[in-house]
Motif scaffolding. Structure first.
Motif, PDB file in Angstrom:
ATOM      1  N   VAL A 181      27.672 119.942  -4.012  1.00  0.00           N
ATOM      2  CA  VAL A 181      27.346 118.417  -4.493  1.00  0.00           C
ATOM      3  C   VAL A 181      27.470 117.710  -2.999  1.00  0.00           C
ATOM      4  O   VAL A 181      28.345 117.862  -2.177  1.00  0.00           O
ATOM      5  CB  VAL A 181      28.639 117.872  -5.280  1.00  0.00           C
ATOM      6  N   VAL A 182      26.504 116.655  -2.846  1.00  0.00           N
ATOM      7  CA  VAL A 182      26.261 115.998  -1.727  1.00  0.00           C
ATOM      8  C   VAL A 182      26.262 114.609  -2.234  1.00  0.00           C
ATOM      9  O   VAL A 182      25.779 114.081  -2.948  1.00  0.00           O
ATOM     10  CB  VAL A 182      25.004 116.444  -1.059  1.00  0.00           C
ATOM     11  N   THR A 213      31.927 110.024  -7.391  1.00  0.00           N
ATOM     12  CA  THR A 213      31.551 111.326  -7.070  1.00  0.00           C
ATOM     13  C   THR A 213      32.654 112.282  -6.636  1.00  0.00           C
ATOM     14  O   THR A 213      32.707 113.434  -7.101  1.00  0.00           O
ATOM     15  CB  THR A 213      30.248 111.523  -6.202  1.00  0.00           C
ATOM     16  N   VAL A 214      33.421 111.825  -5.634  1.00  0.00           N
ATOM     17  CA  VAL A 214      34.641 112.463  -5.093  1.00  0.00           C
ATOM     18  C   VAL A 214      35.443 113.053  -6.212  1.00  0.00           C
ATOM     19  O   VAL A 214      35.866 114.033  -6.516  1.00  0.00           O
ATOM     20  CB  VAL A 214      35.193 111.962  -4.022  1.00  0.00           C
ATOM     21  N   ALA A 215      35.850 111.983  -7.044  1.00  0.00           N
ATOM     22  CA  ALA A 215      36.644 112.069  -8.160  1.00  0.00           C
ATOM     23  C   ALA A 215      36.223 112.982  -9.201  1.00  0.00           C
ATOM     24  O   ALA A 215      36.951 113.912  -9.750  1.00  0.00           O
ATOM     25  CB  ALA A 215      37.262 110.680  -8.843  1.00  0.00           C
ATOM     26  N   GLN A 267      31.693 124.296  -6.068  1.00  0.00           N
ATOM     27  CA  GLN A 267      32.336 125.285  -5.175  1.00  0.00           C
ATOM     28  C   GLN A 267      32.337 124.303  -3.753  1.00  0.00           C
ATOM     29  O   GLN A 267      33.467 124.715  -2.644  1.00  0.00           O
ATOM     30  CB  GLN A 267      31.516 126.486  -4.643  1.00  0.00           C
ATOM     31  N   LYS A 268      31.475 123.410  -3.331  1.00  0.00           N
ATOM     32  CA  LYS A 268      31.487 122.756  -2.225  1.00  0.00           C
ATOM     33  C   LYS A 268      31.049 121.324  -2.400  1.00  0.00           C
ATOM     34  O   LYS A 268      30.073 121.041  -2.975  1.00  0.00           O
ATOM     35  CB  LYS A 268      30.502 123.272  -0.975  1.00  0.00           C
ATOM     36  N   LEU A 269      31.781 120.385  -1.503  1.00  0.00           N
ATOM     37  CA  LEU A 269      31.451 118.947  -1.527  1.00  0.00           C
ATOM     38  C   LEU A 269      31.091 118.632   0.079  1.00  0.00           C
ATOM     39  O   LEU A 269      32.010 119.016   0.820  1.00  0.00           O
ATOM     40  CB  LEU A 269      32.483 118.136  -1.935  1.00  0.00           C
ATOM     41  N   TYR A 270      30.233 117.924   0.208  1.00  0.00           N
ATOM     42  CA  TYR A 270      29.404 117.460   1.650  1.00  0.00           C
ATOM     43  C   TYR A 270      29.312 116.145   1.470  1.00  0.00           C
ATOM     44  O   TYR A 270      28.828 115.523   0.551  1.00  0.00           O
ATOM     45  CB  TYR A 270      28.338 117.991   2.146  1.00  0.00           C
ATOM     46  N   PHE A 299      26.061 116.612   8.121  1.00  0.00           N
ATOM     47  CA  PHE A 299      26.974 116.628   7.040  1.00  0.00           C
ATOM     48  C   PHE A 299      28.381 116.777   7.434  1.00  0.00           C
ATOM     49  O   PHE A 299      28.818 117.744   8.435  1.00  0.00           O
ATOM     50  CB  PHE A 299      26.913 117.630   6.085  1.00  0.00           C
ATOM     51  N   MET A 300      29.341 116.075   6.751  1.00  0.00           N
ATOM     52  CA  MET A 300      30.866 116.349   6.632  1.00  0.00           C
ATOM     53  C   MET A 300      31.360 116.944   5.602  1.00  0.00           C
ATOM     54  O   MET A 300      30.924 116.799   4.504  1.00  0.00           O
ATOM     55  CB  MET A 300      31.414 114.895   7.178  1.00  0.00           C
ATOM     56  N   ARG A 301      32.011 118.396   5.538  1.00  0.00           N
ATOM     57  CA  ARG A 301      32.487 118.956   4.403  1.00  0.00           C
ATOM     58  C   ARG A 301      33.769 118.391   4.223  1.00  0.00           C
ATOM     59  O   ARG A 301      34.761 118.333   4.958  1.00  0.00           O
ATOM     60  CB  ARG A 301      32.536 120.530   4.896  1.00  0.00           C
ATOM     61  N   ALA A 302      33.830 117.986   2.787  1.00  0.00           N
ATOM     62  CA  ALA A 302      35.170 117.300   2.230  1.00  0.00           C
ATOM     63  C   ALA A 302      35.675 118.663   1.563  1.00  0.00           C
ATOM     64  O   ALA A 302      37.133 118.583   1.375  1.00  0.00           O
ATOM     65  CB  ALA A 302      34.664 116.397   1.326  1.00  0.00           C
ATOM     66  N   TYR A 303      35.093 119.573   0.951  1.00  0.00           N
ATOM     67  CA  TYR A 303      35.783 120.739   0.308  1.00  0.00           C
ATOM     68  C   TYR A 303      34.950 121.951   0.353  1.00  0.00           C
ATOM     69  O   TYR A 303      33.725 122.019   0.264  1.00  0.00           O
ATOM     70  CB  TYR A 303      35.874 120.231  -1.294  1.00  0.00           C
ATOM     71  N   PRO A 304      35.624 123.203   0.528  1.00  0.00           N
ATOM     72  CA  PRO A 304      36.809 123.207   0.997  1.00  0.00           C
ATOM     73  C   PRO A 304      37.098 122.866   2.237  1.00  0.00           C
ATOM     74  O   PRO A 304      36.078 122.561   3.131  1.00  0.00           O
ATOM     75  CB  PRO A 304      36.849 125.034   1.001  1.00  0.00           C
ATOM     76  N   GLU A 305      38.429 122.532   2.378  1.00  0.00           N
ATOM     77  CA  GLU A 305      38.795 121.853   3.770  1.00  0.00           C
ATOM     78  C   GLU A 305      38.345 122.725   5.062  1.00  0.00           C
ATOM     79  O   GLU A 305      38.688 123.967   5.179  1.00  0.00           O
ATOM     80  CB  GLU A 305      40.446 121.818   3.911  1.00  0.00           C
ATOM     81  N   PRO A 306      37.842 121.879   5.792  1.00  0.00           N
ATOM     82  CA  PRO A 306      36.974 122.712   6.872  1.00  0.00           C
ATOM     83  C   PRO A 306      38.044 123.307   8.084  1.00  0.00           C
ATOM     84  O   PRO A 306      39.049 122.372   8.422  1.00  0.00           O
ATOM     85  CB  PRO A 306      35.944 121.756   7.694  1.00  0.00           C
TER      86      PRO A 306
END
Length: 291
Positions: free
Chosen positions: A132-133, A153-155, A176-179, A269-276
């Motif tokens: 998800v972006v 979106t984050v929530a 699996q991933k959030l950017y 992009f900044m990766r929000a999840y998983p914690e980088p």
């Protein structure tokens, strides 16, 4: 980027959750087109109709409203980018901060956050994205709609996988991933320094002169991923030109677009999840994803 996996007919799926028609093209259109070209399912959720976007009267001929015009432009852009689907949430454009549009009863910024989260959760469970972006925490340039859809979106990213949150007909699904898409600050700072030499005020940027680039350049977000979209740059340009009412036909020659090309045809992009982990540098948003 390597060829994406396709296991037992299941393709990697990316979902972009954005605010207005044209966000997908003027922002991360290159990335969306690149993954669509490589065979991923690429879905877009657009939260508002873009009613507050300035447009010359000539662009409204044959359309009942600016929102209708912009919906048609979005359909054109989606085809150019190769998107699998576009979902319109139907909220009203909230305009920039401290404007009357912020308080319109149908404006996104005026909606209870929990209700918007619930709607995004429903679509995440329906579309089942692996990645998800959305916007960064300040919405790129502090637009109320960008910030609101970022928060929702984050929530929703975390709630979609929790069967106790927003139970309904669809089973839980945990991406699996959030950017967060980010503006390259190095490029932006160069841009801010050079603008006065071209007679431009960096504190009054944009079509309505309501974006303060100086303050944006002072907010730094880490960059954990860069996606090279150069092979699909023409698709991104074609999508941007679809948004003629918002200046898209001049996108390639805009001051910022010229410098963006100098940056090398990459979205950051900044990766929000998983914690980088420290020093993370990805070139593929699907890196490490299990299909």
């Amino acid at each position: 980027m390597s060829t994406l996996p396709n296991i037992d007919g299941i393709r990697p799926t990316l979902l972009a959750v954005l605010a207005h028609p044209d966000d997908e093209s003027f922002g991360i259109g290159g990335t969306l087109a690149a993954y669509a070209w490589m065979g991923a399912h690429v879905h877009l959720i657009c939260a508002t109709g873009g009613e507050e976007g300035a447009a010359d009267p000539e662009f409204l001929v044959g359309y009942p409203s600016l929102a209708a015009r912009r919906e048609a432009e979005l359909a054109c852009a989606a085809q150019a980018l190769g998107l699998t689907s576009v979902t319109l949430l139907g909220y009203r454009d909230s305009g920039m901060p401290d404007t009357p549009a912020n308080h319109h009863p149908e404006a996104l910024a005026a909606q209870p956050l929990e209700q918007v989260i619930a709607r995004v959760v429903e679509h995440i469970r329906r579309l089942r994205p692996h990645v998800v972006v959305t916007f960064d925490p300040i919405g790129g340039y502090r637009h109320p709609d960008h910030i609101a859809i970022h928060q929702a979106t984050v929530a929703a990213f975390y709630a979609a996988g929790d069967p106790a949150r927003f139970p309904g007909d669809l089973p839980p699904w945990q991406p699996q991933k959030l950017y967060f898409q980010t503006i390259p600050r190095r490029l932006l700072r160069i841009f801010v320094r050079l603008m006065p030499f071209f007679g431009r005020d960096p504190r009054r940027f944009g079509r309505n002169h309501d974006v303060d680039l100086v303050s944006l350049a002072e907010v730094d977000f880490p960059v954990h991923a860069q996606v090279d979209y150069l092979p699909m740059a023409q698709a991104r340009m074609a999508a941007a030109r679809c948004h003629a009412s918002q200046g898209g036909t001049n996108f390639g020659g805009s001051f910022f677009a010229v410098f963006a090309r100098l940056f090398g045809g990459r979205d950051t992009f900044m990766r929000a999840y998983p914690e980088p982990e420290a020093g993370l540098h990805e070139t593929d948003l699907f890196a490490g994803v299990s299909i």
